[in-house]
Design a protein around this motif. Structure first.
Motif, PDB file in Angstrom:
ATOM      1  N   PHE A   1      46.920  58.780  22.208  1.00  0.00           N
ATOM      2  CA  PHE A   1      47.297  58.045  20.998  1.00  0.00           C
ATOM      3  C   PHE A   1      48.570  58.565  20.346  1.00  0.00           C
ATOM      4  O   PHE A   1      48.949  58.085  19.282  1.00  0.00           O
ATOM      5  CB  PHE A   1      46.145  58.068  19.987  1.00  0.00           C
ATOM      6  CG  PHE A   1      45.025  57.132  20.328  1.00  0.00           C
ATOM      7  CD1 PHE A   1      44.992  55.851  19.807  1.00  0.00           C
ATOM      8  CD2 PHE A   1      44.008  57.521  21.183  1.00  0.00           C
ATOM      9  CE1 PHE A   1      43.955  54.982  20.123  1.00  0.00           C
ATOM     10  CE2 PHE A   1      42.976  56.664  21.504  1.00  0.00           C
ATOM     11  CZ  PHE A   1      42.946  55.393  20.980  1.00  0.00           C
ATOM     12  N   GLU A   2      49.230  59.543  20.969  1.00  0.00           N
ATOM     13  CA  GLU A   2      50.454  60.082  20.368  1.00  0.00           C
ATOM     14  C   GLU A   2      51.493  58.995  20.138  1.00  0.00           C
ATOM     15  O   GLU A   2      52.166  58.985  19.118  1.00  0.00           O
ATOM     16  CB  GLU A   2      51.032  61.195  21.237  1.00  0.00           C
ATOM     17  CG  GLU A   2      50.307  62.499  21.062  1.00  0.00           C
ATOM     18  CD  GLU A   2      50.875  63.605  21.911  1.00  0.00           C
ATOM     19  OE1 GLU A   2      51.699  63.347  22.820  1.00  0.00           O
ATOM     20  OE2 GLU A   2      50.491  64.754  21.660  1.00  0.00           O
ATOM     21  N   THR A   3      51.615  58.092  21.085  1.00  0.00           N
ATOM     22  CA  THR A   3      52.538  56.970  20.927  1.00  0.00           C
ATOM     23  C   THR A   3      51.813  55.869  20.158  1.00  0.00           C
ATOM     24  O   THR A   3      50.776  55.387  20.612  1.00  0.00           O
ATOM     25  CB  THR A   3      52.977  56.434  22.309  1.00  0.00           C
ATOM     26  OG1 THR A   3      53.585  57.492  23.030  1.00  0.00           O
ATOM     27  CG2 THR A   3      53.933  55.270  22.171  1.00  0.00           C
ATOM     28  N   PRO A   4      52.338  55.464  19.012  1.00  0.00           N
ATOM     29  CA  PRO A   4      51.658  54.432  18.226  1.00  0.00           C
ATOM     30  C   PRO A   4      51.854  53.027  18.816  1.00  0.00           C
ATOM     31  O   PRO A   4      52.343  52.113  18.163  1.00  0.00           O
ATOM     32  CB  PRO A   4      52.284  54.568  16.844  1.00  0.00           C
ATOM     33  CG  PRO A   4      53.618  55.179  17.085  1.00  0.00           C
ATOM     34  CD  PRO A   4      53.494  56.024  18.316  1.00  0.00           C
TER      35      PRO A   4
ATOM     36  N   TYR B   1      38.715  54.072  12.568  1.00  0.00           N
ATOM     37  CA  TYR B   1      39.913  53.905  13.385  1.00  0.00           C
ATOM     38  C   TYR B   1      39.867  52.793  14.420  1.00  0.00           C
ATOM     39  O   TYR B   1      40.790  52.619  15.193  1.00  0.00           O
ATOM     40  CB  TYR B   1      40.238  55.226  14.091  1.00  0.00           C
ATOM     41  CG  TYR B   1      40.433  56.355  13.106  1.00  0.00           C
ATOM     42  CD1 TYR B   1      41.518  56.355  12.254  1.00  0.00           C
ATOM     43  CD2 TYR B   1      39.515  57.400  13.005  1.00  0.00           C
ATOM     44  CE1 TYR B   1      41.703  57.371  11.327  1.00  0.00           C
ATOM     45  CE2 TYR B   1      39.698  58.426  12.088  1.00  0.00           C
ATOM     46  CZ  TYR B   1      40.798  58.408  11.257  1.00  0.00           C
ATOM     47  OH  TYR B   1      40.984  59.407  10.341  1.00  0.00           O
TER      48      TYR B   1
ATOM     49  N   TRP C   1      47.475  56.557  13.015  1.00  0.00           N
ATOM     50  CA  TRP C   1      48.726  57.296  12.903  1.00  0.00           C
ATOM     51  C   TRP C   1      49.016  57.696  11.465  1.00  0.00           C
ATOM     52  O   TRP C   1      49.763  58.642  11.245  1.00  0.00           O
ATOM     53  CB  TRP C   1      49.852  56.482  13.539  1.00  0.00           C
ATOM     54  CG  TRP C   1      49.529  56.282  14.996  1.00  0.00           C
ATOM     55  CD1 TRP C   1      49.678  57.204  16.000  1.00  0.00           C
ATOM     56  CD2 TRP C   1      48.936  55.130  15.601  1.00  0.00           C
ATOM     57  NE1 TRP C   1      49.220  56.694  17.193  1.00  0.00           N
ATOM     58  CE2 TRP C   1      48.763  55.417  16.989  1.00  0.00           C
ATOM     59  CE3 TRP C   1      48.538  53.888  15.135  1.00  0.00           C
ATOM     60  CZ2 TRP C   1      48.218  54.501  17.885  1.00  0.00           C
ATOM     61  CZ3 TRP C   1      47.983  52.981  16.033  1.00  0.00           C
ATOM     62  CH2 TRP C   1      47.829  53.292  17.384  1.00  0.00           C
ATOM     63  N   GLU C   2      48.394  57.022  10.517  1.00  0.00           N
ATOM     64  CA  GLU C   2      48.541  57.396   9.110  1.00  0.00           C
ATOM     65  C   GLU C   2      47.670  58.608   8.780  1.00  0.00           C
ATOM     66  O   GLU C   2      47.991  59.381   7.882  1.00  0.00           O
ATOM     67  CB  GLU C   2      48.146  56.219   8.207  1.00  0.00           C
ATOM     68  CG  GLU C   2      49.056  55.014   8.339  1.00  0.00           C
ATOM     69  CD  GLU C   2      48.449  53.749   7.738  1.00  0.00           C
ATOM     70  OE1 GLU C   2      47.435  53.826   7.016  1.00  0.00           O
ATOM     71  OE2 GLU C   2      49.005  52.664   8.009  1.00  0.00           O
TER      72      GLU C   2
ATOM     73  N   THR D   1      42.598  63.215  15.125  1.00  0.00           N
ATOM     74  CA  THR D   1      42.532  64.189  16.219  1.00  0.00           C
ATOM     75  C   THR D   1      41.371  65.168  16.019  1.00  0.00           C
ATOM     76  O   THR D   1      40.788  65.630  17.002  1.00  0.00           O
ATOM     77  CB  THR D   1      43.859  64.948  16.392  1.00  0.00           C
ATOM     78  OG1 THR D   1      44.207  65.600  15.170  1.00  0.00           O
ATOM     79  CG2 THR D   1      44.977  64.004  16.816  1.00  0.00           C
TER      80      THR D   1
ATOM     81  N   TRP E   1      46.568  60.987  11.145  1.00  0.00           N
ATOM     82  CA  TRP E   1      46.600  61.618  12.465  1.00  0.00           C
ATOM     83  C   TRP E   1      45.744  62.877  12.537  1.00  0.00           C
ATOM     84  O   TRP E   1      44.984  63.067  13.490  1.00  0.00           O
ATOM     85  CB  TRP E   1      48.050  61.910  12.865  1.00  0.00           C
ATOM     86  CG  TRP E   1      48.132  62.518  14.217  1.00  0.00           C
ATOM     87  CD1 TRP E   1      48.453  63.803  14.533  1.00  0.00           C
ATOM     88  CD2 TRP E   1      47.877  61.864  15.466  1.00  0.00           C
ATOM     89  NE1 TRP E   1      48.416  63.987  15.894  1.00  0.00           N
ATOM     90  CE2 TRP E   1      48.069  62.807  16.489  1.00  0.00           C
ATOM     91  CE3 TRP E   1      47.506  60.571  15.812  1.00  0.00           C
ATOM     92  CZ2 TRP E   1      47.904  62.504  17.831  1.00  0.00           C
ATOM     93  CZ3 TRP E   1      47.337  60.263  17.155  1.00  0.00           C
ATOM     94  CH2 TRP E   1      47.534  61.220  18.145  1.00  0.00           C
TER      95      TRP E   1
END
Length: 144
Positions: free
Chosen positions: A78-81, A142, A94-95, A101, A97
């Protein structure tokens, strides 16, 4: 036993690919495959808990090891949104994060801790309850 496990993995991979047809973003597809793998392992345990398949402690413990391994990959996936119309991932990932994680690490840690502890059918309910709670905690915030 190993042949059965290999056959299950091959069937699962084919099923997951069909379930995610139409996904155009490679990053989204990769993370969907990781999540599908976790789901498939939960189904292995759940089918035994429901009595749909015979209890097999080795298979349950192997499923827990795989859940831990796949959960460890979640943050990287999920690092790349990335987005895709077929994705159920919400932008809040991503907001928030750090929280997201942390949920993945909790699932990984729990599955690792439970792996090797299942020795009887009576162990299945508590295992599913604990793992299900970690899944729900993440999905409720999420995932669509």
């Amino acid at each position: 036993m190993k042949k059965t496990a290999i056959a299950l993995v091959l069937i699962t991979a084919g099923t997951a690919a069909l379930a995610h047809s139409g996904v155009t973003n490679k990053d989204v597809m990769a993370r969907m495959m990781v999540m599908s793998s976790i789901s498939d392992q939960m189904k292995v345990i759940g089918s035994m808990a429901k009595g749909e398949t015979a209890f097999d402690a080795d298979a349950v413990n192997a499923a827990l090891i795989e859940i831990a391994a796949q959960s460890a990959q979640v943050p990287a996936m999920f690092e790349t949104p990335a987005t895709d119309p077929k994705s159920e991932a919400l932008p809040v990932i991503w907001e928030q994060w750090d929280s997201f994680t942390e949920h993945a690490r909790e699932a990984e840690t729990l599955a690792e801790r439970l792996a090797g502890t299942v020795s009887a059918p009576s162990d299945l309910g508590p295992v599913l309850g604990q793992l299900g709670a970690t899944c729900k905690a993440c999905h409720s915030t999420y995932r669509e």
